[in-house]
Enzyme design. Structure first.
Site, PDB file in Angstrom:
ATOM      1  N   LYS A   1       0.611   4.897   8.383  1.00 61.95           N
ATOM      2  CA  LYS A   1       0.967   5.369   7.022  1.00 61.95           C
ATOM      3  C   LYS A   1      -0.082   5.408   6.017  1.00 61.95           C
ATOM      4  O   LYS A   1       0.107   6.543   5.225  1.00 61.95           O
ATOM      5  CB  LYS A   1       2.380   4.514   6.709  1.00 61.95           C
ATOM      6  CG  LYS A   1       2.791   4.563   5.335  1.00 61.95           C
ATOM      7  CD  LYS A   1       2.082   3.589   4.287  1.00 61.95           C
ATOM      8  CE  LYS A   1       2.503   2.099   4.573  1.00 61.95           C
ATOM      9  NZ  LYS A   1       1.632   1.356   3.586  1.00 61.95           N
TER      10      LYS A   1
ATOM     11  N   LYS B   1      -7.072   1.651  -2.715  1.00 65.57           N
ATOM     12  CA  LYS B   1      -6.718   0.957  -1.499  1.00 65.57           C
ATOM     13  C   LYS B   1      -7.022   2.355  -0.457  1.00 65.57           C
ATOM     14  O   LYS B   1      -7.264   1.980   0.580  1.00 65.57           O
ATOM     15  CB  LYS B   1      -5.335   0.718  -1.577  1.00 65.57           C
ATOM     16  CG  LYS B   1      -5.099   0.116  -0.210  1.00 65.57           C
ATOM     17  CD  LYS B   1      -5.879  -1.300   0.391  1.00 65.57           C
ATOM     18  CE  LYS B   1      -5.310  -1.560   1.594  1.00 65.57           C
ATOM     19  NZ  LYS B   1      -3.922  -2.524   1.768  1.00 65.57           N
TER      20      LYS B   1
ATOM     21  N   THR C   1       0.775  -1.264   0.066  1.00 65.41           N
ATOM     22  CA  THR C   1       0.085  -0.117  -0.020  1.00 65.41           C
ATOM     23  C   THR C   1       0.881   1.297   0.087  1.00 65.41           C
ATOM     24  O   THR C   1       1.505   1.515   1.009  1.00 65.41           O
ATOM     25  CB  THR C   1      -1.069  -0.172   1.124  1.00 65.41           C
ATOM     26  OG1 THR C   1      -1.696  -1.165   1.148  1.00 65.41           O
ATOM     27  CG2 THR C   1      -1.727   1.273   1.138  1.00 65.41           C
TER      28      THR C   1
END
Length: 302
Positions: free
Chosen positions: A243, A175, A100
């Site tokens: 993150k 995502k 990701t």
């Protein structure tokens, strides 16, 4: 192409990558792997994988997968002028990044790969450790349609769904939408558990019932039982989720969007990390909200 003739490389065999590699081996693919902590690859090597250095993987793989932690890891591993794998990849091969990461980096890698005759796909996944173990991940892919079709059967080894979402970066944007939904749902799940606890409800009974109605979600069905057992070990690390939410906030600012739910969830996870829980699973958000409310739900033996 026959499975035995396809050479697959994989860099990064962590919580999810290890299971994903296991599925490739079970489906009969020839697999070479690299991970910084070599001992983490022992089980895969015993099951038939070969350990190689990144440059060798790149030079000898028809399809090369990445499953790393952070965008800066991806950029260094792929694009570094001295050690980057892209300069070693052969023309006609495919690079698939399951990390990701940022949509902008995915586009940058796509363009750099194209110059070398390599096809690049950004293909983050959703489903956590459970989905990886069960071969039931949802894989969202950005890049050229032809490359997706070329690698579809391989991706299906560990995916319940594989969808081409558009050009380079589209997988990462999808995502981000996924993570925004999960973050808000996780806050609601933890708040509901704390509320139910204070109201004197049997929380196991509550989640079993509510998961069958409109409140049903992955967080409620899969992660809430872990919370009741006080099991906060990672299926997906808090530090990686922080993150992800940071990337989503950055993209939202770039698109001039105000997403207050995302911002609030990000703050809760930042607080959780500040309390020393970066290496716990995302369900550990319960700990921050328990602290916020000065309470703790009881442990269930389920």
């Amino acid at each position: 192409m026959d499975k035995a003739a396809i050479r697959i490389g994989w860099i990064g065999t962590g919580v999810m990558g290890k299971s994903m590699c296991g599925h490739l081996l079970k489906h009969g693919y020839k697999l070479s792997i690299y991970t910084r902590t070599a001992s983490k690859a022992d089980e895969l090597i015993q099951n038939g994988a070969e350990f190689k250095e990144p440059s060798d993987l790149a030079a000898n793989s028809d399809v090369l997968f990445l499953m790393l932690g952070y965008p800066h890891d991806v950029e260094q591993v792929v694009l570094d002028e001295k050690t980057g794998i892209l300069q070693h990849m052969k023309e006609g091969s495919v690079l698939i990044d399951h990390t990701t990461s940022s949509p902008g980096l995915a586009e940058k890698i796509f363009q750099a790969a194209k110059l070398r005759g390599v096809r690049s796909l950004d293909a983050p996944v959703s489903g956590g450790d459970i989905g990886a173990r069960n071969g039931a991940l949802v894989t969202m892919v950005g890049g050229e349609k032809e490359a997706v079709e070329q690698t579809h059967d391989i991706l299906k080894c560990f995916s319940a769904e594989v969808q081409h979402m558009g050009a380079a970066g589209a997988g990462q944007h999808t995502k981000m939408a996924n993570q925004i939904m999960i973050a808000n749902t996780m806050v609601g799940t933890c708040e509901a558990l704390i509320y139910g606890h204070k109201a004197g409800l049997d929380l196991n009974q509550m989640i079993l019932l509510l998961s069958k109605g409109a409140a049903g979600s992955f967080s409620l069905e899969k992660l809430a039982p872990r919370m009741l057992r006080r099991d906060f070990e990672p299926g997906f690390y808090v530090e990686h989720f922080i993150k992800d939410l940071g990337i989503a906030l950055e993209e939202a600012r770039r698109m001039k969007l105000g997403l207050p739910g995302l911002a609030l969830a990000s703050q809760f996870y930042q607080a959780l990390g500040a309390q020393g829980f970066e290496r716990k699973g995302t369900q550990a958000l319960l700990l921050a909200l328990e602290s916020f409310n000065g309470t703790q739900i009881r442990k269930y033996d389920i």
